[in-house]
Motif scaffolding. Structure first.
Motif, PDB file in Angstrom:
ATOM      1  N   GLU A 179       0.832  -1.213   0.000  1.00  0.00           N
ATOM      2  CA  GLU A 179       0.000   0.000   0.000  1.00  0.00           C
ATOM      3  C   GLU A 179       0.863   1.258   0.000  1.00  0.00           C
ATOM      4  OE1 GLU A 179      -3.657   2.236   0.288  1.00  0.00           O
ATOM      5  OE2 GLU A 179      -3.220   0.154  -0.242  1.00  0.00           O
ATOM      6  N   PHE A 180       1.918   1.237   0.796  1.00  0.00           N
ATOM      7  CA  PHE A 180       2.821   2.393   0.823  1.00  0.00           C
ATOM      8  C   PHE A 180       3.482   2.593  -0.535  1.00  0.00           C
ATOM      9  CE2 PHE A 180       7.245   3.895   1.735  1.00  0.00           C
ATOM     10  CZ  PHE A 180       6.908   5.215   1.955  1.00  0.00           C
ATOM     11  N   LEU A 181       3.921   1.496  -1.159  1.00  0.00           N
ATOM     12  CA  LEU A 181       4.556   1.617  -2.466  1.00  0.00           C
ATOM     13  C   LEU A 181       3.582   2.125  -3.522  1.00  0.00           C
ATOM     14  CD1 LEU A 181       6.713  -1.645  -2.511  1.00  0.00           C
ATOM     15  CD2 LEU A 181       7.476   0.706  -2.144  1.00  0.00           C
ATOM     16  N   VAL A 182       2.301   1.790  -3.379  1.00  0.00           N
ATOM     17  CA  VAL A 182       1.285   2.315  -4.296  1.00  0.00           C
ATOM     18  C   VAL A 182       1.328   3.839  -4.317  1.00  0.00           C
ATOM     19  CG1 VAL A 182      -1.204   2.633  -4.587  1.00  0.00           C
ATOM     20  CG2 VAL A 182      -0.285   0.347  -4.213  1.00  0.00           C
ATOM     21  N   TRP A 183       1.409   4.426  -3.128  1.00  0.00           N
ATOM     22  CA  TRP A 183       1.342   5.886  -3.051  1.00  0.00           C
ATOM     23  C   TRP A 183       2.688   6.548  -3.278  1.00  0.00           C
ATOM     24  CZ3 TRP A 183      -3.058   7.263  -4.266  1.00  0.00           C
ATOM     25  CH2 TRP A 183      -4.182   6.539  -3.863  1.00  0.00           C
ATOM     26  N   VAL A 184       3.773   5.837  -3.034  1.00  0.00           N
ATOM     27  CA  VAL A 184       5.084   6.364  -3.411  1.00  0.00           C
ATOM     28  C   VAL A 184       5.165   6.489  -4.930  1.00  0.00           C
ATOM     29  CG1 VAL A 184       7.553   5.802  -3.520  1.00  0.00           C
ATOM     30  CG2 VAL A 184       6.327   5.577  -1.372  1.00  0.00           C
ATOM     31  N   CYS A 185       4.703   5.477  -5.635  1.00  0.00           N
ATOM     32  CA  CYS A 185       4.695   5.519  -7.096  1.00  0.00           C
ATOM     33  C   CYS A 185       3.777   6.617  -7.612  1.00  0.00           C
ATOM     34  CB  CYS A 185       4.274   4.163  -7.664  1.00  0.00           C
ATOM     35  SG  CYS A 185       5.476   2.843  -7.391  1.00  0.00           S
TER      36      CYS A 185
END
Length: 289
Positions: A179-185
């Protein structure tokens, strides 16, 4: 009821106004799905002070990609709420509905206002495309993790179970990581500060949840008294034992060097002591002459 004797006192606790978990999830996710597109679709209405408010055809690739990416994510969340998630608790306090909706809805408006602003400067389309693609993989990983969590227990079963398979074999809460990587991207693809702030806020909350779940997992599945041991609990025990061995036992070569150093220091001390005694005897002999 089983385990309750006749005449036993029954204590009731007033939990206050309650709302079902599924209802809270629905409203907190439906809001961003509806709010974000408004700034993309209605620029002349929502940016009245800018005569150059863009038409739909004038939006940059990053803005169009962000709309599709954002909408897909929250559509996925609504799908998971309806068909994937199994809630261990039936309800939560009604105030949580207001708090959660305020968080998601406000960030949706803030991020969309910035990304779809007439003065927004998009990053290169190639960079946005690459990061959106990476983010889609993270969304798929997040969905896979949620599907595994939903199948942990049989319908109606209670109690904690060790998550296994996929990324759960390596980290405790890979669903939060994905989920965190979703928003980092998303933040990188849009080059938007509000999107980065949204990712940071999510990281802060999910890190706290992950730490709490990790401690509970290690404590519950410690391998004692017939209980199963989780891989993370075994790793924690191994690290603890390794640290204790490091503090107590030194390798043979280091121990040998330490012994040699102590012996050298002892001999040097003996030599210094003999030299000082000889000097003292010489001074006394000189004084007596």
């Amino acid at each position: 009821a089983a385990g309750v004797a006749d005449g036993a006192p029954l204590v009731l606790k007033d939990l206050g106004p309650q709302v079902g978990y599924a209802a809270v999830f629905f409203w907190e996710y439906a809001g961003p799905l509806l709010i974000y597109p408004l700034f993309f679709l209605l620029p002349s209405l929502l940016y009245p002070g800018y005569s150059g408010a863009k038409s739909l055809s004038a939006h940059a690739f990053a803005q169009k990609g962000a709309l599709a990416y954002w909408s897909l994510h929250y559509a996925k969340r609504l799908y998971e709420t309806a068909f994937v998630h199994r809630f261990s608790h039936g309800t939560m306090p009604a105030r949580n509905l207001l708090r959660n909706c305020a968080y998601y809805w406000a960030f949706a408006a803030y991020v969309s206002y910035y990304v779809n602003h007439p003065l927004y400067t998009p990053p290169p389309a190639g960079r946005s495309a690459a990061l959106f693609g990476a983010g889609l993989l993270a969304q798929a990983a997040n969905l896979r993790c949620h599907a595994l969590l939903a199948r942990l227990r049989a319908p109606g079963a209670k109690g904690y179970v060790i998550p296994r398979g996929f990324l759960f074999d390596y980290i405790t809460c890979p669903n939060y990581t994905a989920e965190f990587l979703v928003w980092v991207c998303f933040a990188g693809a849009t080059q938007a500060a509000p999107a980065a702030l949204f990712a940071a806020a999510g990281l802060y909350q999910m890190a706290a949840w992950a730490a709490q779940k990790h401690r509970r997992l290690v404590k519950t599945f410690d391998g004692r008294e017939g209980r199963a041991r989780s891989a993370r609990a075994a790793a924690a025990v191994q690290r603890s034992c390794s640290q204790q061995r490091t503090l107590v036992v030194r390798p043979p070569d280091l121990a040998r060097r330490d012994e040699e150093a102590r012996e050298v220091a002892r001999l040097e001390g003996v030599e210094r002591g003999e030299g000082e005694r000889n000097e003292a005897c010489g001074r006394r002999a000189g004084g007596g002459g």
